[in-house]
Scaffold this motif. Structure first.
Motif, short mmCIF file in Angstrom:
data_model
loop_
_atom_site.label_atom_id
_atom_site.label_comp_id
_atom_site.label_asym_id
_atom_site.label_seq_id
_atom_site.Cartn_x
_atom_site.Cartn_y
_atom_site.Cartn_z
N PHE A 195 -9.20 6.32 -2.47
CA PHE A 195 -8.00 7.00 -2.92
C PHE A 195 -6.78 6.08 -2.78
CE2 PHE A 195 -10.87 10.25 -1.28
CZ PHE A 195 -10.97 11.08 -2.39
N LEU A 196 -5.94 6.10 -3.81
CA LEU A 196 -4.66 5.40 -3.75
C LEU A 196 -3.63 6.36 -3.17
CD1 LEU A 196 -4.60 3.62 -7.22
CD2 LEU A 196 -4.99 2.58 -4.99
N TYR A 253 -13.01 5.73 7.67
CA TYR A 253 -12.11 5.27 6.63
C TYR A 253 -11.60 3.87 6.96
CZ TYR A 253 -8.15 6.32 9.67
OH TYR A 253 -7.27 6.34 10.71
N LEU A 254 -11.20 3.16 5.91
CA LEU A 254 -10.58 1.85 6.03
C LEU A 254 -9.25 1.88 5.29
CD1 LEU A 254 -13.69 -0.36 5.18
CD2 LEU A 254 -12.66 -0.07 7.44
N ILE A 255 -8.23 1.25 5.86
CA ILE A 255 -6.92 1.11 5.22
C ILE A 255 -6.89 -0.28 4.59
CG2 ILE A 255 -4.44 0.94 5.60
CD1 ILE A 255 -4.81 2.90 7.96
N PRO A 294 0.73 13.45 -2.75
CA PRO A 294 -0.17 13.30 -3.89
C PRO A 294 -0.95 11.99 -3.78
CG PRO A 294 2.11 12.93 -4.56
CD PRO A 294 2.14 13.35 -3.13
N ILE A 295 -2.21 12.05 -4.15
CA ILE A 295 -3.06 10.86 -4.12
C ILE A 295 -3.79 10.75 -5.45
CG2 ILE A 295 -3.37 10.95 -1.64
CD1 ILE A 295 -6.14 12.08 -2.10
N GLU A 296 -4.36 9.60 -5.69
CA GLU A 296 -5.08 9.35 -6.94
C GLU A 296 -6.43 8.73 -6.59
OE1 GLU A 296 -4.63 6.23 -10.64
OE2 GLU A 296 -2.81 6.96 -9.65
N GLN A 329 3.15 -1.03 -3.79
CA GLN A 329 3.48 0.39 -3.88
C GLN A 329 2.42 1.30 -3.23
OE1 GLN A 329 6.24 1.79 -5.51
NE2 GLN A 329 7.00 -0.31 -5.57
N TYR A 330 1.15 0.82 -3.21
CA TYR A 330 0.04 1.68 -2.81
C TYR A 330 -0.83 1.04 -1.74
CZ TYR A 330 1.21 4.18 -7.06
OH TYR A 330 1.89 4.88 -8.02
N THR A 331 -1.52 1.90 -1.03
CA THR A 331 -2.58 1.53 -0.10
C THR A 331 -3.85 2.19 -0.61
OG1 THR A 331 -1.13 1.31 1.81
CG2 THR A 331 -3.42 1.85 2.27
N LEU A 332 -4.97 1.51 -0.46
CA LEU A 332 -6.26 2.09 -0.81
C LEU A 332 -6.92 2.59 0.47
CD1 LEU A 332 -8.32 2.51 -3.18
CD2 LEU A 332 -9.45 0.46 -2.30
N LEU A 333 -7.28 3.86 0.51
CA LEU A 333 -8.07 4.41 1.61
C LEU A 333 -9.51 4.47 1.13
CD1 LEU A 333 -5.88 7.34 2.99
CD2 LEU A 333 -6.12 5.02 3.88
N LEU A 334 -10.37 3.67 1.73
CA LEU A 334 -11.80 3.66 1.41
C LEU A 334 -12.50 4.49 2.46
CD1 LEU A 334 -14.23 2.68 -0.20
CD2 LEU A 334 -14.23 0.62 1.23
N ILE A 335 -13.18 5.54 2.01
CA ILE A 335 -13.81 6.51 2.90
C ILE A 335 -15.31 6.49 2.63
CG2 ILE A 335 -13.87 8.93 3.54
CD1 ILE A 335 -10.99 9.04 2.28
#
Length: 170
Positions: A150-151, A72-74, A47-49, A99-105
């Motif tokens: 996306f988180l 994408y960037l991590i 699941p992602i947000e 808790q989270y990583t941001l995926l910037l696309i």
């Protein structure tokens, strides 16, 4: 299972993935079950947000070169995130990077406007993921760049993400 069988066990050899199947009769179960591990069967949909800058004075910086296949960037810290934002006042929505990583696309679409996206994020094994992104766009005859963020549950920069972009009319 037949009536006289109380349990079935699958034992996996960690080094090579070989499986031993044990059918047990008249067994109450192992006494040391808390020491056993559940084997995960891949792929797993994660699941992602969506992370949005809507309602803030922040915008994503340009990430040229843009491509239709997307990039994408991590991002794993506020310091990294701030390198990709321009804010005129206020601040961006907070992220718990423990808790989270941001995926910037980001990418480029030859038709505009870009309305939304659909995304499927799969974990294929311990360090291998797949992200399938569908960019939903209009039919205007001019191109436009796009960003989605996306988180996801915490990952490191060492993971491999097979990233695929498809385009769909609204």
């Amino acid at each position: 299972f037949t009536e006289e069988t109380n349990g079935k066990y699958l034992i996996v050899k960690e080094s090579n993935g070989n499986i031993l199947e044990a059918n047990v009769k008249n067994d109450e179960g192992p006494e040391d079950l808390e020491e056993w591990r559940i084997v995960v069967i891949y792929p797993i949909e994660i699941p992602i947000e969506e992370y949005s800058l809507e309602g803030t004075s922040c915008l994503w910086k340009s990430h040229a070169p843009y491509s239709q296949s997307g990039k994408y960037l991590i991002i794993n810290s506020n310091e990294e995130l701030e390198q990709h934002l321009t804010c005129t006042a206020g601040n961006y929505p907070e992220i718990d990077f423990s808790q989270y990583t941001l995926l910037l696309i980001y990418g480029f679409c030859t038709s505009s406007p870009v309305f939304d996206s659909k995304v499927v994020y799969l974990k294929n094994n311990i360090n291998n993921y797949t992200m399938n992104l569908t960019v939903i766009h209009g039919i205007a005859g001019y191109g436009v760049s796009w960003h989605f963020a996306f988180l996801v549950p915490k990952i490191t920069n060492e993971v491999i993400i097979a990233f695929h972009v498809a385009y769909s009319l609204e």
